[in-house]
Scaffold this motif. Structure first.
Motif, PDB file in Angstrom:
ATOM      1  N   LEU A 378     -17.378  -3.257 -38.897  1.00  0.00           N
ATOM      2  CA  LEU A 378     -17.715  -4.606 -38.462  1.00  0.00           C
ATOM      3  C   LEU A 378     -18.655  -4.524 -37.258  1.00  0.00           C
ATOM      4  N   THR A 379     -19.735  -5.282 -37.334  1.00  0.00           N
ATOM      5  CA  THR A 379     -20.680  -5.358 -36.217  1.00  0.00           C
ATOM      6  C   THR A 379     -20.618  -6.773 -35.656  1.00  0.00           C
ATOM      7  N   LEU A 380     -20.381  -6.861 -34.354  1.00  0.00           N
ATOM      8  CA  LEU A 380     -20.284  -8.167 -33.693  1.00  0.00           C
ATOM      9  C   LEU A 380     -21.453  -8.294 -32.727  1.00  0.00           C
ATOM     10  N   ASP A 381     -22.160  -9.388 -32.842  1.00  0.00           N
ATOM     11  CA  ASP A 381     -23.371  -9.554 -32.030  1.00  0.00           C
ATOM     12  C   ASP A 381     -23.063  -9.717 -30.546  1.00  0.00           C
ATOM     13  N   THR A 382     -24.086  -9.653 -29.757  1.00  0.00           N
ATOM     14  CA  THR A 382     -23.929  -9.756 -28.298  1.00  0.00           C
ATOM     15  C   THR A 382     -23.566 -11.176 -27.874  1.00  0.00           C
ATOM     16  N   ASP A 383     -23.006 -11.253 -26.710  1.00  0.00           N
ATOM     17  CA  ASP A 383     -22.761 -12.520 -26.017  1.00  0.00           C
ATOM     18  C   ASP A 383     -21.910 -13.508 -26.802  1.00  0.00           C
ATOM     19  N   GLN A 384     -20.820 -12.997 -27.288  1.00  0.00           N
ATOM     20  CA  GLN A 384     -19.871 -13.891 -27.956  1.00  0.00           C
ATOM     21  C   GLN A 384     -18.479 -13.321 -27.757  1.00  0.00           C
ATOM     22  N   ASN A 385     -17.504 -14.119 -28.060  1.00  0.00           N
ATOM     23  CA  ASN A 385     -16.154 -13.586 -27.993  1.00  0.00           C
ATOM     24  C   ASN A 385     -15.267 -14.233 -29.029  1.00  0.00           C
ATOM     25  N   GLY A 386     -14.210 -13.528 -29.332  1.00  0.00           N
ATOM     26  CA  GLY A 386     -13.301 -13.992 -30.373  1.00  0.00           C
ATOM     27  C   GLY A 386     -12.216 -12.959 -30.577  1.00  0.00           C
ATOM     28  N   THR A 387     -11.493 -13.132 -31.669  1.00  0.00           N
ATOM     29  CA  THR A 387     -10.374 -12.233 -31.956  1.00  0.00           C
ATOM     30  C   THR A 387     -10.412 -11.812 -33.415  1.00  0.00           C
ATOM     31  N   THR A 406     -18.563  -9.764 -25.787  1.00  0.00           N
ATOM     32  CA  THR A 406     -19.743  -8.895 -25.768  1.00  0.00           C
ATOM     33  C   THR A 406     -20.820  -9.447 -24.837  1.00  0.00           C
ATOM     34  N   GLY A 407     -20.380 -10.180 -23.811  1.00  0.00           N
ATOM     35  CA  GLY A 407     -21.330 -10.750 -22.856  1.00  0.00           C
ATOM     36  C   GLY A 407     -21.435  -9.910 -21.597  1.00  0.00           C
ATOM     37  N   GLN A 408     -21.361 -10.559 -20.458  1.00  0.00           N
ATOM     38  CA  GLN A 408     -21.539  -9.876 -19.181  1.00  0.00           C
ATOM     39  C   GLN A 408     -20.374  -8.925 -18.905  1.00  0.00           C
ATOM     40  N   ASP A 409     -19.166  -9.458 -18.935  1.00  0.00           N
ATOM     41  CA  ASP A 409     -17.990  -8.604 -18.684  1.00  0.00           C
ATOM     42  C   ASP A 409     -17.379  -8.216 -20.014  1.00  0.00           C
ATOM     43  N   ALA A 410     -18.122  -7.409 -20.720  1.00  0.00           N
ATOM     44  CA  ALA A 410     -17.739  -7.102 -22.101  1.00  0.00           C
ATOM     45  C   ALA A 410     -16.493  -6.208 -22.151  1.00  0.00           C
ATOM     46  N   GLN A 411     -15.585  -6.573 -23.041  1.00  0.00           N
ATOM     47  CA  GLN A 411     -14.329  -5.841 -23.149  1.00  0.00           C
ATOM     48  C   GLN A 411     -13.801  -5.897 -24.576  1.00  0.00           C
ATOM     49  N   LEU A 412     -12.951  -4.933 -24.863  1.00  0.00           N
ATOM     50  CA  LEU A 412     -12.190  -4.973 -26.116  1.00  0.00           C
ATOM     51  C   LEU A 412     -10.729  -4.739 -25.764  1.00  0.00           C
ATOM     52  N   THR A 413      -9.874  -5.645 -26.227  1.00  0.00           N
ATOM     53  CA  THR A 413      -8.442  -5.525 -25.936  1.00  0.00           C
ATOM     54  C   THR A 413      -7.673  -5.511 -27.244  1.00  0.00           C
ATOM     55  N   LEU A 435     -16.721  -2.544 -22.121  1.00  0.00           N
ATOM     56  CA  LEU A 435     -17.843  -2.256 -23.012  1.00  0.00           C
ATOM     57  C   LEU A 435     -19.138  -2.490 -22.240  1.00  0.00           C
ATOM     58  N   PRO A 436     -20.233  -1.895 -22.705  1.00  0.00           N
ATOM     59  CA  PRO A 436     -21.515  -2.169 -22.048  1.00  0.00           C
ATOM     60  C   PRO A 436     -21.869  -3.661 -22.193  1.00  0.00           C
ATOM     61  N   ALA A 437     -22.377  -4.246 -21.124  1.00  0.00           N
ATOM     62  CA  ALA A 437     -22.679  -5.684 -21.130  1.00  0.00           C
ATOM     63  C   ALA A 437     -23.813  -6.011 -22.095  1.00  0.00           C
ATOM     64  N   HIS A 438     -23.676  -7.154 -22.711  1.00  0.00           N
ATOM     65  CA  HIS A 438     -24.731  -7.694 -23.587  1.00  0.00           C
ATOM     66  C   HIS A 438     -25.171  -6.701 -24.663  1.00  0.00           C
ATOM     67  N   GLN A 439     -24.209  -6.068 -25.289  1.00  0.00           N
ATOM     68  CA  GLN A 439     -24.558  -5.161 -26.386  1.00  0.00           C
ATOM     69  C   GLN A 439     -23.742  -5.486 -27.630  1.00  0.00           C
ATOM     70  N   THR A 440     -24.366  -5.193 -28.736  1.00  0.00           N
ATOM     71  CA  THR A 440     -23.674  -5.315 -30.012  1.00  0.00           C
ATOM     72  C   THR A 440     -22.435  -4.409 -30.002  1.00  0.00           C
ATOM     73  N   LEU A 441     -21.379  -4.871 -30.610  1.00  0.00           N
ATOM     74  CA  LEU A 441     -20.149  -4.061 -30.695  1.00  0.00           C
ATOM     75  C   LEU A 441     -19.973  -3.576 -32.131  1.00  0.00           C
ATOM     76  N   GLU A 442     -19.895  -2.251 -32.272  1.00  0.00           N
ATOM     77  CA  GLU A 442     -19.718  -1.654 -33.602  1.00  0.00           C
ATOM     78  C   GLU A 442     -18.287  -1.145 -33.724  1.00  0.00           C
ATOM     79  N   LEU A 443     -17.579  -1.667 -34.700  1.00  0.00           N
ATOM     80  CA  LEU A 443     -16.198  -1.225 -34.921  1.00  0.00           C
ATOM     81  C   LEU A 443     -16.071  -0.536 -36.282  1.00  0.00           C
TER      82      LEU A 443
END
Lengths: 497, 497
Positions: A378-387, A406-413, A435-443
């Motif tokens: 799953l690839t999640l685009d930058t600057d968004q959040n969800g579950t 995946t925005g400024q204070d990017a995290q995965l919990t 996570l690195p700020a403002h980057q796509t998240l690859e899971l």
């Protein structure tokens, strides 16, 4: 059931075959049992041992107590593979049956010689006062799987260490064999790694402690491994009782790594300039990872998914734990990557490409019936959040959740607080990474019944955990309370091995 | 090792777990061990039992004596599959642990009910004088694999039969459940098939012997099966001591079949006009084949590859025998066909298309290193003869040979006389079938270490056999002394299951 000392250390000859057959059937029939990971044939599995390439096949062994979910009298169980994915069980290989391993054939490693696989492991003997005497033992396995133990120990407990002296890793470097052993220093009661070397596997020279950090590594180091990744030395180890101010961690015991610049083994020096000690896995349940360099130089690791002194729900079913999938180690921009091996793709059944649709303050089902055994990319685009919800029930009141931003204070919990049976909650129910700020998240997520392995951003992080969801149909869903989530991905059910 | 009665009938509780673990490792490590067939986890495997479709999966069990290569105290071991090819071992399912099966939980069958799989099997009890008392027993297996035995037998030994009364097959036909049981008639000491029926699986009405032949079926019939193939009834059975003038056979005991026109089960009549009793398999080692009709009406069969009262070379390694692959049954021009199931193709690795070259009085190597686990499809043109060598050593002084002639007196002869360790030679070292004159010969050959299954002309014949070639590289070759042999074919190495 209370496990008395008598029960835990009862000789294998004094357990009945009927009991073992029932335990084997119980472990096989469990709905939580893994389908494409190495799991105990019966009873308890812990550390991977003897991970190696020999006689045209990959070999791994695991620490086994076959008679229940307890750390009793340990032996080595053997498996082989052609591709690091499909493992064939060969069964008991190193039994606790000599005076030096009478109280357990504990962890160790293996190195391929010409016609034989040389095994080196810790045997424990307890005397009349139940004092532990650890011995570093050797054995030769031939091409038919026959194991012949050496009559005498290769290394005995040195003066400077307590009886916490175990888990030898043997590897070749230059013209010598080197052996590193987890130790507790007698004077300071701190965790150390002892270093030995040998030319012909007969005499072993004590080189003292490996110098790799100025910090105190808790009260004991277990399962040290030294491998080379793209020619850089990598130390993997389990410092028990490590001060959390030195490195933060949340599990009962951590599995750490340190990437070095070079090693001077003759001087017992592991040199690192900028690198810090880090958690090898950011999930809940990885310990005792064993790594080795294959003949082609590649480094592979496999972990125990389970922790010492933690009870798991399947203890009630008389079996416990599994091994992780094999992870290929590499470096990228000076960072350690852990990746699934290529052959994992052979487990895939026909894939389902996920078709995104806009989610506004709601929930989107990605897969209606995921089953218990799958891979999700799953690839999640930058600057968004969800579950992301895995193993979700009908109304998502139960699921394993991955909260992402995946925005400024990017995290995965990752949270298993609402994923079925709860356990080990005193060590928390969530694990979080930055996570690195403002980057796509690859899971890349691998689910196998009660095991979840999450590879993040190409293996920059891995989060491994057990969870014990209620039986029933399971969905994968995305929820968002803050507008649309853009994603793309593929889902594959996976075959059993 | 001599197997005394005490050893063979020793309770599972009185064997040690250490012994069992060693036996399991020994069976797994054997170079003769099968890689894609059902094989014993340890000790001896014989009849397939309880072949069925339940809870979304295929189920099969096998008769097991886990403690060595002997026919000792039997139990049922359980396996499940999604595709009839990849089997997952679930372990001990029916143990000999009640007064009615104290001396063995012997063969039987299964039928899927709504939420449970109903098992019906023969339990033996031996009294103080070692007199056998056979009981036809019932048990319910739930969706978690839990087996609950009925407290009392469903059927006891009838007045008209001796204590050779066993191997119940249960199936539904119309509104009744029918049960057929292998029997020895008390008055004539001849082999019979007893027929019972039941509406609710509680009361069983004795319908007497099934009338299917006027000939005497030896002194005992074992493992009778009645299935429907394209709506025609098919009786599969093992008439022990059958007069070879009635049907010719060479194995110690035959596994026969009879294709019928129809059955009138209420009248205990199996009607056949033109069909004769025939060998189900034309090889050396098939016995106790179990067949059943799947929910979609298709008929599937699986065989014990092994024979009663025959010693095999792996007896020395304390394990013996395996099951055949599953065979789909169908009819073509009134003839029974036995075919590999479609999913077998999923075991194939990349194929090698055989490139013919002319052979004149010589030998052509088809595959230089076949390995121990492969499928070979080979088409041989009409009006030629030669020899196919499987598992051939360097100079073909050792190989499993298939002599073929496809002219006027067309035949296929399989010989294991020069295929490594010799055994059961008193029953001959070759098996021969007649082929239709002047027709192309189609061979589909499956090799799995020490097992060979040959499907001939689309399954009109199957020849199944064990062989125990010397260790070392193995080639496939064609030899001919009478000019060129025209052939085409494909070779695939096969994956393990």
């Amino acid at each position: 059931m209370e496990w008395t000392r008598e029960m835990r250390y009862r000789p294998y000859a004094d357990w009945s075959a009927e009991t073992l057959l029932k335990l084997q059937a119980q472990a096989s029939n469990s709905p939580y049992q893994m389908g494409y990971h190495i799991r105990p044939t019966s009873g308890l599995l812990n550390d991977p041992n003897g991970f190696s390439y020999f006689n045209g096949q990959w070999h791994v062994f695991y620490q086994s107590f076959p008679f229940g979910a307890a750390h009793g009298l340990k032996s080595w169980m053997h498996l082989v593979s052609d591709d690091l994915v499909h493992w064939k069980e060969l069964g008991l290989a190193v039994a606790p049956d000599t005076k030096y391993d009478s109280h357990g054939a504990y962890s160790g490693s293996a190195i391929a010689l010409d016609e034989q696989l040389f095994l080196m492991y810790t045997g424990n003997h307890r005397d009349q006062n139940w004092i532990r005497h650890p011995f570093q033992l050797g054995a030769y396995m031939d091409q038919n799987g026959e194991v012949t133990k050496l009559a005498e120990p290769l290394i005995t407990q040195p003066e400077y260490a307590t009886d916490h002296f175990r888990d030898p890793q043997i590897f070749k470097h230059g013209e010598y064999y080197y052996i590193i052993i987890g130790a507790q220093d007698k004077a300071t009661k701190s965790g150390k790694i002892a270093l030995f070397r040998s030319k012909g596997l007969k005499e072993f020279t004590d080189l003292g402690y490996l110098d790799f950090t100025a910090d105190t590594m808790g009260y004991m180091i277990e399962c040290p491994n030294l491998v080379f990744v793209d020619e850089q030395p990598l130390l993997i180890f389990c410092p028990q009782g490590l001060d959390k101010d030195i490195v933060a961690y949340e599990n009962i015991y951590p599995n750490m790594y340190l990437l070095g610049d070079k090693v001077r083994l003759d001087q017992a020096k592991f040199e690192t300039s900028t690198q810090q000690i880090k958690n090898l896995d950011d999930g809940f349940d990885v310990y005792a990872t064993q790594a080795f360099n294959a003949p082609d130089g590649k480094a592979y690791a496999i972990s125990w998914v389970g922790l010492p002194d933690v009870s798991y729900p399947t203890d009630q079913e008389n079996w416990a734990n599994c091994l992780s999938q094999v992870k290929e180690l590499s470096l990228k921009d000076g960072k350690l990557l852990q990746r699934p091996v290529n052959s994992m793709a052979e487990l895939r059944k026909k894939g389902t490409i996920l078709i995104p649709s806009e989610i506004v303050s709601g929930s989107q089902q990605l897969i209606a019936e995921s089953g218990e055994q799958y891979e999700l990319k799953l690839t999640l685009d930058t600057d968004q959040n969800g579950t992301l919800h895995l193993a979700g029930n009908d109304d998502l009141s139960q699921s394993l959740t991955l909260d992402f931003s995946t925005g400024q204070d990017a995290q995965l919990t990752v949270s298993r607080a609402h994923a079925g049976q709860q356990f080990a909650t005193k060590f928390g129910t969530t694990r979080k990474i930055d996570l690195p700020a403002h980057q796509t998240l690859e899971l890349e997520i691998f689910i196998d019944h009660s095991l979840c392995e999450i590879f993040i951003n190409g293996g920059e992080h891995v989060m491994t955990l057990r969870f014990f969801a209620d039986q029933g149909p399971k969905q994968i869903a995305l929820t968002s309370e803050n507008g649309p989530v853009n994603y793309r991905g593929t889902f594959w059910k996976l075959k059993s091995i």
